[in-house]
Design a protein around this motif. Structure first.
Motif, PDB file in Angstrom:
ATOM      1  N   ASN A  51       0.827  -1.221   0.000  1.00 31.94           N
ATOM      2  CA  ASN A  51       0.000   0.000   0.000  1.00 31.94           C
ATOM      3  C   ASN A  51       0.854   1.260   0.000  1.00 31.94           C
ATOM      4  OD1 ASN A  51      -2.459  -1.284  -0.091  1.00 31.94           O
ATOM      5  ND2 ASN A  51      -2.761  -1.291   2.122  1.00 31.94           N
ATOM      6  N   LEU A  56      -1.020   4.438  -1.620  1.00 38.09           N
ATOM      7  CA  LEU A  56      -2.364   4.337  -1.033  1.00 38.09           C
ATOM      8  C   LEU A  56      -2.366   4.650   0.456  1.00 38.09           C
ATOM      9  CD1 LEU A  56      -3.677   1.019  -2.679  1.00 38.09           C
ATOM     10  CD2 LEU A  56      -4.399   3.336  -3.207  1.00 38.09           C
ATOM     11  N   SER A  57      -1.211   4.557   1.083  1.00 35.01           N
ATOM     12  CA  SER A  57      -1.171   4.728   2.525  1.00 35.01           C
ATOM     13  C   SER A  57       0.106   5.468   2.917  1.00 35.01           C
ATOM     14  CB  SER A  57      -1.217   3.333   3.177  1.00 35.01           C
ATOM     15  OG  SER A  57      -1.232   3.449   4.560  1.00 35.01           O
ATOM     16  N   GLU A  77      -3.608  16.361  -5.485  1.00 37.92           N
ATOM     17  CA  GLU A  77      -4.007  15.116  -6.156  1.00 37.92           C
ATOM     18  C   GLU A  77      -2.831  14.479  -6.912  1.00 37.92           C
ATOM     19  OE1 GLU A  77      -6.661  13.716  -5.337  1.00 37.92           O
ATOM     20  OE2 GLU A  77      -8.474  14.606  -6.168  1.00 37.92           O
ATOM     21  N   LYS A  78      -1.627  14.991  -6.654  1.00 37.36           N
ATOM     22  CA  LYS A  78      -0.461  14.451  -7.371  1.00 37.36           C
ATOM     23  C   LYS A  78      -0.213  12.985  -7.014  1.00 37.36           C
ATOM     24  CE  LYS A  78       0.894  18.145  -9.573  1.00 37.36           C
ATOM     25  NZ  LYS A  78       0.784  18.200 -11.035  1.00 37.36           N
ATOM     26  N   ALA A  80      -2.548  10.800  -6.579  1.00 36.11           N
ATOM     27  CA  ALA A  80      -3.437  10.036  -7.478  1.00 36.11           C
ATOM     28  C   ALA A  80      -2.785   9.930  -8.858  1.00 36.11           C
ATOM     29  CB  ALA A  80      -4.797  10.710  -7.573  1.00 36.11           C
ATOM     30  N   ASP A  81      -2.161  11.021  -9.289  1.00 36.99           N
ATOM     31  CA  ASP A  81      -1.489  11.009 -10.599  1.00 36.99           C
ATOM     32  C   ASP A  81      -0.333  10.008 -10.595  1.00 36.99           C
ATOM     33  OD1 ASP A  81      -3.272  12.962 -11.192  1.00 36.99           O
ATOM     34  OD2 ASP A  81      -1.843  14.623 -11.118  1.00 36.99           O
ATOM     35  N   ARG A  83      -0.178   7.252  -8.871  1.00 36.13           N
ATOM     36  CA  ARG A  83      -0.769   5.903  -8.995  1.00 36.13           C
ATOM     37  C   ARG A  83      -1.142   5.623 -10.447  1.00 36.13           C
ATOM     38  NH1 ARG A  83      -3.262   7.283  -3.858  1.00 36.13           N
ATOM     39  NH2 ARG A  83      -5.180   8.019  -4.856  1.00 36.13           N
ATOM     40  N   ARG A  84      -1.696   6.640 -11.091  1.00 36.10           N
ATOM     41  CA  ARG A  84      -2.155   6.454 -12.468  1.00 36.10           C
ATOM     42  C   ARG A  84      -0.978   6.234 -13.428  1.00 36.10           C
ATOM     43  NH1 ARG A  84      -4.656  11.600 -14.039  1.00 36.10           N
ATOM     44  NH2 ARG A  84      -2.653  12.036 -14.987  1.00 36.10           N
ATOM     45  N   PHE A  89      -2.022  -2.101 -10.232  1.00 32.89           N
ATOM     46  CA  PHE A  89      -2.332  -2.998  -9.108  1.00 32.89           C
ATOM     47  C   PHE A  89      -2.960  -4.298  -9.600  1.00 32.89           C
ATOM     48  CE2 PHE A  89      -2.275   0.861  -6.417  1.00 32.89           C
ATOM     49  CZ  PHE A  89      -1.636   0.373  -5.286  1.00 32.89           C
ATOM     50  N   PHE A  91      -4.879  -7.207  -7.586  1.00 36.41           N
ATOM     51  CA  PHE A  91      -5.316  -7.581  -6.239  1.00 36.41           C
ATOM     52  C   PHE A  91      -5.632  -9.067  -6.154  1.00 36.41           C
ATOM     53  CE2 PHE A  91      -6.670  -3.195  -7.068  1.00 36.41           C
ATOM     54  CZ  PHE A  91      -6.069  -2.537  -6.011  1.00 36.41           C
ATOM     55  N   SER A  93      -8.176 -10.444  -4.633  1.00 38.03           N
ATOM     56  CA  SER A  93      -9.590 -10.747  -4.898  1.00 38.03           C
ATOM     57  C   SER A  93     -10.070 -10.043  -6.169  1.00 38.03           C
ATOM     58  CB  SER A  93     -10.444 -10.361  -3.698  1.00 38.03           C
ATOM     59  OG  SER A  93     -10.080  -9.061  -3.275  1.00 38.03           O
ATOM     60  N   GLN A  95     -10.828  -7.568  -7.601  1.00 39.24           N
ATOM     61  CA  GLN A  95     -11.332  -6.189  -7.498  1.00 39.24           C
ATOM     62  C   GLN A  95     -11.767  -5.638  -8.860  1.00 39.24           C
ATOM     63  OE1 GLN A  95     -11.859  -5.472  -4.519  1.00 39.24           O
ATOM     64  NE2 GLN A  95     -10.084  -5.180  -3.199  1.00 39.24           N
ATOM     65  N   PRO A 109      -8.676   2.449 -16.311  1.00 39.77           N
ATOM     66  CA  PRO A 109      -7.622   3.433 -16.004  1.00 39.77           C
ATOM     67  C   PRO A 109      -7.459   4.487 -17.107  1.00 39.77           C
ATOM     68  CG  PRO A 109      -6.850   1.209 -15.578  1.00 39.77           C
ATOM     69  CD  PRO A 109      -8.140   1.084 -16.323  1.00 39.77           C
TER      70      PRO A 109
END
Lengths: 222, 417
Positions: A51, A56-57, A77-78, A80-81, A83-84, A89, A91, A93, A95, A109
């Motif tokens: 994470n 994410l964390s 929001e950088k 988030a950028d 991550r993009r 990811f 996962f 399960s 997701q 995405p």
């Protein structure tokens, strides 16, 4: 300079009024094109590490640099950028979004990248071709088997050409045959130049990795 | 794949949830449209009925030195040196710009006359208009005067059947002839007049068709006959003393009507009976306030339904929001997806709510209006307003859930079950 540098990363949680350390002063460098398997018992901090790597964390202390950029110093929001642009990811399960078709899930995405809006279908179909599911593009996730859903999750992680793939127990919900197929797929991606960091409980999966990072009580073991 | 595809596909493929959300908002919109449509029709109906309850414009000849006291019955100079109104003035009144607002135009010629050897005020009136204007007039049942006038009643059995048990005089309007008399209660008592009796006025024979029940107004002391016969008998052809007008002023300014009538009748004094207009408008205003209050309560309930449903919907989608965030969706992307869904739901509920509202109003209207004259038509303005309210409500109720969703910690959201 390494692709990823983790310097003295710590992460604490509050549990019943007490501070519990998930990660303690963890240092780790990951080079471009590496395939790393992260192992360790439950509660050793594997998912927390993933994470933090994925933006994410926020760690309680320490620094995460990717291509020399201190990720958690990014404002607004950088993150988030980041991550993009950098992270794909996969996962345990799957997701997947249940009300979107396989192709739509894979294209998800790209929905927030205006420049790639034009040929999204083409890109999505090409990636689905890679994981062998192009003929099931119009199906909904619940119409696919577990292995197929995991392949869709991998396709989604690939679609925006993210340099880093973070996989959390990618074979955890699959039988051994399907698990081997998925691992073969990840190995193929790695051969293509993508850096993969995979959390796994399964020792068999480690044979695909270049390096094994063993976590114990939030620290890299010997 | 665009953000709106996510919203649309969510609504399309989770039909049950989408329908539930639409129904929540639709109930609110339908109720509001129904209430507004019904109250509008009822306001119109009440307005029309109120406008028919007596005159709200009085037209008398212009006079510098005479007081024409119709209410106080001081009529000594009524026919003296004023220029009387004329029958042809009625046509002029009907030519004004707001003529469609004219409900009743009741001309009268009021003259003193000797009846049964005593002076009384005789009113020549257009019975059709007069009885519409004075719907409260009732004919005294002949039974109440049985002892003194039983013989006359027997001679006129038709009248007897029509006026028994104090029926509204309104129902007589078709059968009244020029030389029929309607006698006020006080006048009947003083002149000893009863239904069916023949009366000699200036050598002409008139017949009492009914004695009016006491009204408490000047009408109790008057005797009403057909306008034409009074004009002819008293040698005043075409002359009028006053004209009472009942105008539909629910939708028009009474002062404007007065101005228009004054313009076509420069020799007349036109006055608005402000008290009547104000009290009618006040009644309509009360009704309006009531309906606005009810609509506001329903809208509030509707928005609470949407708010709680959207909150529940966001809570259910926590993990999904976590997936979006893990893929690099910004907070505003999450807000956009949720608000777009709310917009589409609001749009659908608004259009459907308007249609359902008009439909249910049409079904309900007969239960509310005794004499259904109003028709409920399609109203583009209301359709647009209903849709705008619905969309706004959907968006407002979804803003907090959307912001809450955007603020979710992505790692926490991914762990949600």
């Amino acid at each position: 300079m390494s692709l990823i540098e983790l310097k003295k990363i710590s992460k604490y949680y509050q549990s019943d009024g007490e501070q519990v350390a998930a990660l303690k002063d963890l240092n780790l460098n990951v080079e471009v094109g590496e395939f790393i398997a992260v192992m360790g018992p439950s509660g050793s901090g594997k998912s927390t590490l993933l994470n933090i790597l994925g933006g994410l964390s926020q760690p309680s202390a320490g620094e995460l640099s990717v291509e020399g950029i201190d990720i958690y110093q990014l404002k607004g929001e950088k993150l988030a950028d980041y991550r993009r642009e950098y992270i794909g990811f996969v996962f345990q399960s799957f997701q997947l979004i249940p009300y979107l078709t396989i192709l739509e899930n894979v294209m998800l995405p790209l929905a927030i990248i205006p420049s790639r809006n034009g040929n999204q279908r083409e890109i999505g179909a090409r990636v689905l071709q890679k994981v062998g599911l192009v003929e099931k593009a119009r199906r909904l996730p619940n119409q696919l088997s577990g292995g197929e859903q995991e392949r869709v999750a991998i396709a989604r992680a690939l679609v925006n050409n993210a340099p880093i793939i973070l996989a959390d127990e990618p074979t955890g919900n699959l039988d051994s045959v399907t698990g081997r197929e998925i691992m073969g797929l990840l190995q193929g991606l790695n051969s293509g130049g993508q850096t993969i960091i995979m959390v796994t409980h399964n020792p068999e999966n480690t044979r695909y990795a270049h390096r094994i990072v063993q976590l114990k009580d939030g620290q890299v073991g010997a | 794949m665009r953000l709106h595809n996510i919203s649309i596909n969510n609504l399309r493929r989770r039909k049950g949830k989408a329908i539930f959300l639409v129904i929540g908002l639709l109930i609110g919109v339908t109720t509001v449209v129904t209430l507004i449509t019904l109250t509008r029709s009822m306001e119109e109906d009440i307005g029309k009925k109120l406008d028919e309850l007596g005159a709200n414009i009085l037209i008398v000849p212009k006079s510098h030195d005479l007081t024409l006291n119709y209410g106080g019955l001081q009529f000594s100079g009524v026919a003296l040196d004023v220029q009387p109104l004329h029958q042809s003035d009625l046509g002029k009144i009907h030519s004004i710009k707001n003529r469609e607002n004219l409900s009743i135009v009741a001309p009268k010629l009021i003259v003193p006359a000797k009846i049964n050897g005593r002076e009384a005020l005789l009113v020549g009136a257009d019975f059709q208009e007069e009885l519409r204007l004075k719907r409260w007039w009732k004919i005294t049942p002949p039974d109440s005067e049985k002892n003194s006038h039983s013989s006359q009643k027997k001679s006129n059995p038709m009248n007897h059947s029509q006026t028994m048990d104090g029926k509204s005089a309104f129902f007589l309007r078709e059968s009244l002839r020029e030389k029929d008399l309607l006698v006020g209660s006080v006048a009947a008592h003083h002149l000893n007049l009863a239904e069916g009796q023949s009366v000699d006025i200036q050598g002409q024979t008139f017949q009492v068709r009914g004695v009016l029940e006491e009204t408490g107004s000047q009408d109790d002391s008057l005797i009403f006959a057909g306008l034409g016969s009074v004009q002819k008998t008293l040698g005043k052809p075409g002359q009028l003393s006053l004209i009472e007008v009942a105008a539909f002023c629910n939708s028009c300014p009474i002062d404007e009507m007065v101005r228009q009538i004054s313009e076509v009748l420069p020799g007349a004094k036109v006055t608005a009976v402000k008290q009547a207009v104000e009290s009618r408008m006040e009644t309509v205003r009360h009704f309006k306030r009531f309906s606005v209050g009810i609509s506001a309560v329903v809208l509030l309930i509707g928005s609470l339904i949407v708010f709680t449903t959207m909150m529940a919907s966001v809570n259910e989608r926590t993990r999904e929001i976590g997936i979006f965030r893990a893929m690099g969706f910004r907070k505003r992307h999450i807000i956009q997806v949720i608000l777009l869904e709310a917009f589409l739901i609001g749009l659908l509920a608004g259009v459907m709510g308007y249609l359902a509202g008009v439909g249910s109003s049409r079904l309900a209207l007969p239960f509310f209006l005794q004499f259904q004259e109003s028709k409920i038509g399609w109203d583009l303005g209301m359709a647009l307003s209903a849709t705008a309210i619905s969309v706004t409500l959907g968006l407002v109720a979804s803003i907090y859930p959307a912001l809450r969703a955007a603020k979710l910690d992505p790692a926490e959201a991914l762990r949600a079950t």
